[in-house]
Each structure stands twice: as C-alpha cells, then as structure tokens.
Design a protein around this motif. Structure first.
Motif: not given
Length: 133
Positions: A44-50, A63-66, A89-93, A101-104
């Motif tokens: 969740x909360x992961x920034x995806x960049x292309x 990303x959403x919570x799913x 892809x990163x979801x470091x706050x 809950x799940x860190x990339x």
C-alpha cells in the motif's frame, strides 16, 4: 531528504488533481494498471514511476490498500508512453508519518531497478511481484 519529501508531495498533489479528469489520449500513450506485492502481500501507498528509456515524460501512480495502481501521464491523461521503461517503486514514508504494513525494499526505489514495456493498442496490466530477500 527534503527534496525527496517535496517531490513526493508534489507528485501526490498532481495525481489527486488529475484523478477525476479525462482528456483525449495521445496516440503514443497507453493505459497502465497493475498490482505491487512484496513477498505475496500487497504494498500500500507505494509510488510507482515509469520513465521511458527513449526519453519523454515520466508517468506516476500510487498503490491503494490492495496494492493496485493506475499510472497518470499528465493531470488529465492516464497511462504511459508506449515503449520500454525504467521503473522504480517506493513506499518509504516521509519523516513523522507511520510506515505501511508492507514496506517495499529500498533497492526497488532506484531508477532502473525494474523494467517494463508498455504496448500500443492494449490495456497494459503490469504487475510487480517483489521479493524482500
């Protein structure tokens, strides 16, 4: 670190502004959606960049919570440029915010650590099944 947090905030703001708008999609852009998981769990909360390898505008999604994402090309156009991309892809706050809950793993936040190909004339569902070890 401040620039990273500022960039993260600006990207999120641009995505929120464009989330309800649609416009004529250029012929060199195709829709991209997908799922990001780490060790089988949604990220969740992961920034995806292309970022197109041949140059051009980078597309972003959150990303959403799913763990599902949809790329934004501009504020009013969804998708990414057709062709090969370097993906990060990163979801470091940001400091002071709770961790998801799940860190990339940090290695996937580096540009080019992942790659993807966006195809013309198709709905691109590009999933990333990341492994932490």
């Amino acid at each position: 670190m401040i620039m990273r947090n500022l960039s993260y905030g600006l990207i999120l703001a641009a995505m929120m502004l464009g989330s309800g708008c649609t416009s004529s999609v250029p012929s060199n852009v195709a829709e991209v959606t997908g799922l990001v998981t780490v060790d089988g769990k949604p990220a969740a909360e992961a920034m995806v960049s292309f970022s197109p390898t041949g140059g051009g505008r980078t597309s972003f999604g959150l990303t959403d919570d799913k763990g599902q994402y949809r790329l934004i090309y501009t504020n009013d156009i969804r998708g990414a440029i057709i062709g090969d991309h370097m993906v990060s892809i990163s979801n470091t706050p940001p400091p002071g915010k709770p961790s998801p809950a799940v860190l990339v793993p940090a290695k996937f936040g580096k540009p080019g650590s992942l790659t993807a190909n966006v195809e013309q004339g198709s709905r691109n569902e590009i999933n990333f099944e990341l492994v932490s070890k």
